[in-house]
Design a protein around this motif. Sequence first.
Motif, PDB file in Angstrom:
ATOM      1  N   GLN A  38      20.082  16.214  63.927  1.00  0.00           N
ATOM      2  CA  GLN A  38      19.793  17.394  64.715  1.00  0.00           C
ATOM      3  C   GLN A  38      20.490  18.624  64.146  1.00  0.00           C
ATOM      4  N   THR A  41      18.769  19.656  60.906  1.00  0.00           N
ATOM      5  CA  THR A  41      17.466  20.240  61.185  1.00  0.00           C
ATOM      6  C   THR A  41      17.613  21.661  61.702  1.00  0.00           C
ATOM      7  N   ALA A  42      18.519  21.843  62.677  1.00  0.00           N
ATOM      8  CA  ALA A  42      18.701  23.168  63.251  1.00  0.00           C
ATOM      9  C   ALA A  42      19.241  24.145  62.227  1.00  0.00           C
ATOM     10  N   ALA A  45      16.647  25.083  59.621  1.00  0.00           N
ATOM     11  CA  ALA A  45      15.697  26.011  60.228  1.00  0.00           C
ATOM     12  C   ALA A  45      16.301  27.407  60.306  1.00  0.00           C
ATOM     13  N   GLN A 240      10.492  21.664  62.396  1.00  0.00           N
ATOM     14  CA  GLN A 240      11.254  22.605  63.218  1.00  0.00           C
ATOM     15  C   GLN A 240      10.942  24.047  62.834  1.00  0.00           C
ATOM     16  N   ARG A 241      10.880  24.291  61.535  1.00  0.00           N
ATOM     17  CA  ARG A 241      10.521  25.623  61.046  1.00  0.00           C
ATOM     18  C   ARG A 241      10.021  25.493  59.620  1.00  0.00           C
ATOM     19  N   SER A 244      12.073  25.216  55.931  1.00  0.00           N
ATOM     20  CA  SER A 244      13.473  24.818  56.087  1.00  0.00           C
ATOM     21  C   SER A 244      13.934  23.910  54.951  1.00  0.00           C
TER      22      SER A 244
END
Length: 551
Positions: A38, A41-42, A45, A240-241, A244
């Motif tokens: 997580q 990923t964040a 992004a 997610q984006r 990325s």
Amino acid sequence: MNHAVMHNLPNFPRNTLSALTSALIYGALLVMPTLNAQAVTAAAAATAKTDTTSSKTTVASSKKSSTKPAAQTTSKSTKAVTANKTTNTAKSVKADTKASVSKPITQKTAKAVSQTAPVTSEVANSLVEPTPVVTSNSQDQVIDGVIAIVNDTPILRSQLDRAVAQASAQLQAQNKAVPPAQQLYPQVLDQLITKQIQLDIIKRQGLQAEESAVNAALTNLAQQNGVASLAEFQQKLDAQRAGSYQALRQKVSEDLAIQTLQQQQLASRIKISDQDVDNFLKSPESNALEKSQYRTLHIRVPFEADATGKTSDKQKKQALTVATQIAKNLQAENANIEQIMTDAQTNYNAQIQGGDMGYHVAAELPTELSKNITALEVGQVTNPIATAEGYNVIKLVDKRGGQQKIIDQWHTRHILISPSTALPADMAKQQIDTIYEKLRQGEDFATLASTYSKDPGSASNGGDLGWVSEGDMVPSFEAMMKKTSVNDYSVPFQSQFGWHILKIDEKRQKDVSDVYRKNMAREILYQRMAPQALDDWMQDLRAQAYVKIMQ
């Protein structure tokens, strides 16, 4: 292609970038949390978002920029805080190729390649950087300020804010005090400036990280986060984006290119002569080489605290259950520590930490752990050890020093059949099987090697590889070599180079204590000289570059 790579034993890190003590390295590795999927990923992004946003930036005036703490504190540059000055635990060894002896690419070489490609601390930091700090007007137009100009590249306020937040988070994760903003901002700005200067050199020289190294770094990161493949990792990030994964790949590539540049510079600046080594061995400092050193795999299962900062008995019990399973899994002969950590993380919230800690003198190990490590035999695993931070599980992989260095060696021959455009894979397999049948019918191994082997370095010498030490060869070759009896030959087996049959002519034990001591002395001298050499080079870079810090 000659696959021969023969190494001096034992190996020493030619690419060490700092002389941190083993204790500091050990502690830093343990407190650096393993990034979860997580977070990656964040962050990726956010990185992609930042890259997109930057192209739309409206540069504020330098007067407006001065209203930020960064501008207030960066009017005078402080001494550069060295970028990328982290200890690279990857080991590489000095080649000592024998002209008449050919060996498949060795395990140590492969390991060195794979370990120069991990996500380094700088890249890891970039993965967890927060969303950029920007100011929006009523039309949601992004406003940013130029903090500094390096040659012809601007450094933006948002870059500095992210880097400062990232540095603060890392210090907090290591339970270290975060300096006041008026100290931290100029130090971090100097890091950004130094990094940009190096990136400019990389661009001019056309240096690029090898695709295989970048892929290895990203694969390692994906595996740490429970993702099986790069394709899956890319899908997960880009879901997610968009973009990325590419943004993350670019950061990894830049970091590896900077490592390569620094290693080149250190290699040209640090000169250690044989006389230097001899002088060290005659000095009292060389007594340290007589102390036993321990190489360990260490995993910590940290306690998860509640909102009040306390750890419940239930949580401690859960941590112990996870640590007990880890200890069981580490007992496997070829335990994959990354996979073990990934599996353990599946049902555990707090970030499990650890890795291969390399070699350490017992006195430099954490006190509460050293007594457990020194009591282990090679290959043994401790029961979970409780500390204030969590449960620790340690496996002793190797022990060296303090005694004679005796190694096993095998006098080996081999026949290699490599697939090619003219020889498809299925035909290569048929050919090695035919050669095996000829051996079974009594034909001479050396004659068959001279006739059929595709390894040019050894074929002309009857397939003779000379004396081979443990760790010299790729895993599949070494495994077959170890289980083949003297005066016997193996069944056909496959490596990344093709199909082999090997023969063991002799086996012996060799005392390499003298070579070992010299290589260890060279390593100590190199580590001692590397930080100053790197600092000197960084200062030269800064003096030669155009750097303007906005008032």
